[in-house]
Write a protein that holds these residues in place. Structure first.
Motif, PDB file in Angstrom:
ATOM      1  N   ASN A  86       0.847  -1.199   0.000  1.00 61.66           N
ATOM      2  CA  ASN A  86       0.000   0.000   0.000  1.00 61.66           C
ATOM      3  C   ASN A  86       0.879   1.244   0.000  1.00 61.66           C
ATOM      4  N   ASP A  87       0.343   2.357  -0.466  1.00 62.65           N
ATOM      5  CA  ASP A  87       1.090   3.626  -0.539  1.00 62.65           C
ATOM      6  C   ASP A  87       2.506   3.391  -1.071  1.00 62.65           C
ATOM      7  N   VAL A  88       2.550   2.659  -2.199  1.00 64.30           N
ATOM      8  CA  VAL A  88       3.824   2.160  -2.722  1.00 64.30           C
ATOM      9  C   VAL A  88       4.848   3.285  -2.912  1.00 64.30           C
ATOM     10  N   LEU A  89       4.431   4.362  -3.607  1.00 62.82           N
ATOM     11  CA  LEU A  89       5.394   5.423  -3.935  1.00 62.82           C
ATOM     12  C   LEU A  89       5.902   6.153  -2.697  1.00 62.82           C
ATOM     13  N   GLU A  90       4.962   6.518  -1.821  1.00 57.72           N
ATOM     14  CA  GLU A  90       5.384   7.249  -0.612  1.00 57.72           C
ATOM     15  C   GLU A  90       6.386   6.442   0.206  1.00 57.72           C
ATOM     16  N   HIS A  91       6.052   5.183   0.422  1.00 54.67           N
ATOM     17  CA  HIS A  91       6.947   4.348   1.218  1.00 54.67           C
ATOM     18  C   HIS A  91       8.310   4.219   0.554  1.00 54.67           C
ATOM     19  N   ALA A  92       8.280   4.066  -0.772  1.00 50.20           N
ATOM     20  CA  ALA A  92       9.541   3.829  -1.490  1.00 50.20           C
ATOM     21  C   ALA A  92      10.427   5.075  -1.480  1.00 50.20           C
ATOM     22  N   ILE A  93       9.793   6.248  -1.627  1.00 46.87           N
ATOM     23  CA  ILE A  93      10.576   7.495  -1.615  1.00 46.87           C
ATOM     24  C   ILE A  93      11.244   7.665  -0.249  1.00 46.87           C
ATOM     25  N   ALA A  94      10.488   7.393   0.786  1.00 41.45           N
ATOM     26  CA  ALA A  94      11.053   7.506   2.142  1.00 41.45           C
ATOM     27  C   ALA A  94      12.172   6.482   2.328  1.00 41.45           C
ATOM     28  N   LYS A  95      11.964   5.282   1.771  1.00 41.42           N
ATOM     29  CA  LYS A  95      12.959   4.222   1.942  1.00 41.42           C
ATOM     30  C   LYS A  95      14.270   4.571   1.246  1.00 41.42           C
ATOM     31  N   GLY A 108      19.784   5.309   2.007  1.00 39.86           N
ATOM     32  CA  GLY A 108      20.963   5.951   1.421  1.00 39.86           C
ATOM     33  C   GLY A 108      21.373   5.336   0.093  1.00 39.86           C
ATOM     34  N   CYS A 109      20.414   4.749  -0.634  1.00 38.27           N
ATOM     35  CA  CYS A 109      20.766   4.184  -1.946  1.00 38.27           C
ATOM     36  C   CYS A 109      20.421   5.182  -3.050  1.00 38.27           C
ATOM     37  N   ASP A 110      20.868   4.901  -4.270  1.00 33.57           N
ATOM     38  CA  ASP A 110      20.652   5.836  -5.379  1.00 33.57           C
ATOM     39  C   ASP A 110      19.264   5.669  -5.987  1.00 33.57           C
ATOM     40  N   TRP A 111      18.901   4.418  -6.242  1.00 33.57           N
ATOM     41  CA  TRP A 111      17.558   4.160  -6.782  1.00 33.57           C
ATOM     42  C   TRP A 111      16.843   3.166  -5.869  1.00 33.57           C
ATOM     43  N   ILE A 112      15.544   3.353  -5.810  1.00 32.09           N
ATOM     44  CA  ILE A 112      14.708   2.303  -5.208  1.00 32.09           C
ATOM     45  C   ILE A 112      13.781   1.795  -6.300  1.00 32.09           C
ATOM     46  N   VAL A 113      13.766   0.503  -6.471  1.00 33.69           N
ATOM     47  CA  VAL A 113      12.828  -0.103  -7.405  1.00 33.69           C
ATOM     48  C   VAL A 113      11.655  -0.598  -6.561  1.00 33.69           C
ATOM     49  N   GLY A 120       5.019 -15.008  -8.843  1.00 33.99           N
ATOM     50  CA  GLY A 120       4.437 -14.901 -10.180  1.00 33.99           C
ATOM     51  C   GLY A 120       5.482 -14.457 -11.188  1.00 33.99           C
ATOM     52  N   ASP A 121       4.999 -14.174 -12.414  1.00 29.94           N
ATOM     53  CA  ASP A 121       5.961 -13.867 -13.468  1.00 29.94           C
ATOM     54  C   ASP A 121       5.933 -12.415 -13.934  1.00 29.94           C
ATOM     55  N   ALA A 122       4.988 -11.626 -13.398  1.00 25.35           N
ATOM     56  CA  ALA A 122       4.899 -10.236 -13.849  1.00 25.35           C
ATOM     57  C   ALA A 122       5.067  -9.283 -12.677  1.00 25.35           C
ATOM     58  N   ASN A 123       5.440  -8.064 -12.996  1.00 19.86           N
ATOM     59  CA  ASN A 123       5.768  -7.095 -11.968  1.00 19.86           C
ATOM     60  C   ASN A 123       5.394  -5.698 -12.442  1.00 19.86           C
ATOM     61  N   THR A 124       4.765  -4.890 -11.561  1.00 16.64           N
ATOM     62  CA  THR A 124       4.588  -3.465 -11.849  1.00 16.64           C
ATOM     63  C   THR A 124       5.618  -2.714 -11.011  1.00 16.64           C
ATOM     64  N   ILE A 125       6.373  -1.858 -11.687  1.00 18.57           N
ATOM     65  CA  ILE A 125       7.594  -1.315 -11.100  1.00 18.57           C
ATOM     66  C   ILE A 125       7.597   0.204 -11.147  1.00 18.57           C
ATOM     67  N   HIS A 126       8.122   0.824 -10.092  1.00 20.65           N
ATOM     68  CA  HIS A 126       8.417   2.261 -10.126  1.00 20.65           C
ATOM     69  C   HIS A 126       9.878   2.420  -9.746  1.00 20.65           C
ATOM     70  N   ILE A 127      10.648   3.114 -10.586  1.00 23.34           N
ATOM     71  CA  ILE A 127      12.053   3.332 -10.270  1.00 23.34           C
ATOM     72  C   ILE A 127      12.212   4.766  -9.795  1.00 23.34           C
ATOM     73  N   ILE A 128      12.615   4.869  -8.535  1.00 22.70           N
ATOM     74  CA  ILE A 128      12.679   6.187  -7.913  1.00 22.70           C
ATOM     75  C   ILE A 128      14.134   6.580  -7.715  1.00 22.70           C
ATOM     76  N   SER A 129      14.517   7.704  -8.326  1.00 19.83           N
ATOM     77  CA  SER A 129      15.866   8.221  -8.089  1.00 19.83           C
ATOM     78  C   SER A 129      15.720   9.586  -7.420  1.00 19.83           C
ATOM     79  N   ALA A 130      16.851  10.311  -7.258  1.00 27.66           N
ATOM     80  CA  ALA A 130      16.789  11.565  -6.506  1.00 27.66           C
ATOM     81  C   ALA A 130      15.805  12.545  -7.128  1.00 27.66           C
ATOM     82  N   ASN A 131      15.760  12.562  -8.474  1.00 24.44           N
ATOM     83  CA  ASN A 131      14.935  13.613  -9.064  1.00 24.44           C
ATOM     84  C   ASN A 131      13.821  13.140  -9.987  1.00 24.44           C
ATOM     85  N   ARG A 132      13.643  11.816 -10.112  1.00 19.51           N
ATOM     86  CA  ARG A 132      12.501  11.415 -10.940  1.00 19.51           C
ATOM     87  C   ARG A 132      11.991  10.018 -10.610  1.00 19.51           C
TER      88      ARG A 132
END
Ligand code: C5P
Length: 393
Positions: free
Chosen positions: A326-335, A340-345, A356-368
């Motif tokens: 839940n709240d995937v993006l918010e949690h990931a940005i905070a994480k 202290g990593c560069d990207w969070i997938v 399973g075999d499929a994945n919905t992904i958001h790649i979060i870096s410092a600015n996008r």
């Protein structure tokens, strides 16, 4: 493929006739092709056909004085940019996996220091046989690329996987090897994958549902781009991807120590679902006693990702994963900031992603933030490997 040199080993199977078409296709694309025909292959096509199509002498015998005088078999195996075995029979796969060198083809395959691509074609039952599965797994662990055969009606009248892939698909695989196979050459990437098991006693453990599929696919995709990959894997029953060095571990602390020992690295992709806590493990099996419940006293495990972020040998590109329901993006940005990593997938595991075999992904870096919707795990791996290659260049 302009100017690339392919050494094509043609094994004995009905699909051998398609090797002739492959020679033509590769040459049309600018490659030069030298052919080796096995004794089995010569039952299906002639050396004359391959010589005419390749416009090069065709080699067949290990102990051929004339060949050795012109070009020794060791030199033959080294002067190519890529060795392709097509079609590869079950027998040839078995002899390669065992390191047997009893004819020219297998001797070349043992002597070569060049990448090897194997294109199997055989009866569906032979392909599915436990021995062939084992041999393919061994070859991949040895760094050999093994193409998956096509599925469909076969010359033997049966139906299933085992058909030689279309010649264009083989040529595309070869071309991909030449164009993308070097993007990460000289780079070392550490990948962690799978769950960890934290023992409770000698027979019980704490675990999670991570299948390791996404991490293994990423390790394979990085190796396909030419990276030297150290895959540090928790307990999973998955085959080792081609060209990947795999180190199996069980607990979070073993994983942390193995990551540390694998440094330095240009990038690290931490896909493992590391157990957050470990139990005080009993040295003998805890007995069930009526009415008495054992208590598990838990201790926090080291955070491998956060540890790497503050390590003196911190990899130049450090990538963490975040499985959220839940709240995937918010949690990931905070994480990303916390670890202290560069990207969070970030991936949404609220559905059937785990195992399973499929994945919905958001790649979060410092600015996008970039999002990929419901892609197969292999595709996520390929795209992520490309993105890592872009970043490291
Ligand atoms: O803290 P959380 O488990 O949600 O963070 C996930 C990310 O951190 C993943 O990249 C995972 O591999 C990594 N991690 C780690 N060591 C831990 C826990 C998580 O490297 N002990």
């Amino acid at each position: 493929m302009n100017g690339k040199r392919v050494l094509l080993i043609v094994g004995g199977g009905i699909a051998a006739y398609k090797a002739c078409e492959l020679v033509r296709t590769l040459r049309k694309a600018g490659a030069s092709v030298r052919c080796v025909l096995t004794a089995g292959g010569a039952q299906f096509i002639t050396a004359m056909t391959l010589a005419a199509l390749s416009e090069q002498p065709v080699h067949t015998n290990l102990f051929d004085l004339k060949d050795e005088a012109e070009m020794g078999h060791i030199q033959l195996s080294r002067e190519a940019d890529l060795v392709v075995v097509c079609p590869a029979t079950a027998d040839l796969l078995a002899r390669m996996a065992a390191g047997i060198a009893d004819d020219l083809a297998t001797t070349l395959l043992l002597a070569t220091d060049k990448p090897v691509l194997v294109v199997p074609a055989m009866n569906v039952r032979m392909w599915g046989h436990a021995a062939t599965r084992r041999n393919v797994m061994q070859l991949r662990a040895d760094g050999v690329s093994v193409m998956e055969p096509d599925e469909g009606p076969m010359a033997c009248g049966e139906f299933g996987p085992g058909r030689l892939p279309e010649v264009d698909a083989i040529a595309a695989e070869i071309s991909n090897h030449f164009t993308n196979g070097h993007r990460l050459a000289g780079k070392h990437v550490i990948v962690t994958a799978g769950p960890t098991h934290e023992p409770i006693d000698p027979v019980r453990y704490i675990a999670n549902r991570s299948s390791g599929k996404q991490g293994f696919a990423i390790a394979g995709a990085l190796a396909a781009l030419g990276a030297r990959v150290s895959l540090i894997a928790g307990p999973v029953a998955l085959p080792t991807p081609a060209g990947v060095r795999r180190i199996d571990v069980e607990t979070a602390r073993e994983m942390a120590a193995t990551v540390e020992a694998a440094l330095p690295a240009d990038a690290a992709v931490m896909v493992a679902a590391v157990a957050d806590w470990r139990a005080e493990a009993a040295t003998i099996k805890i007995k069930k006693q009526a009415g008495a419940l054992p208590t598990l006293s838990l201790t926090e495990n080291p955070d491998i990702l956060a540890g790497l972020a503050h390590h003196p040998q911190r990899p130049g590109l450090l990538i963490g994963f975040a499985a959220e329901t839940n709240d995937v993006l918010e949690h990931a940005i905070a994480k990303r900031q916390r670890k202290g990593c560069d990207w969070i997938v970030a991936n949404d595991v609220s559905g059937d992603v785990m195992g399973g075999d499929a994945n919905t992904i958001h790649i979060i870096s410092a600015n996008r933030t970039e999002s990929w919707d419901r892609l197969p795990k292999d595709e996520v791996a390929r795209k992520l490997a490309e993105k890592i290659a872009d970043a490291l260049q």
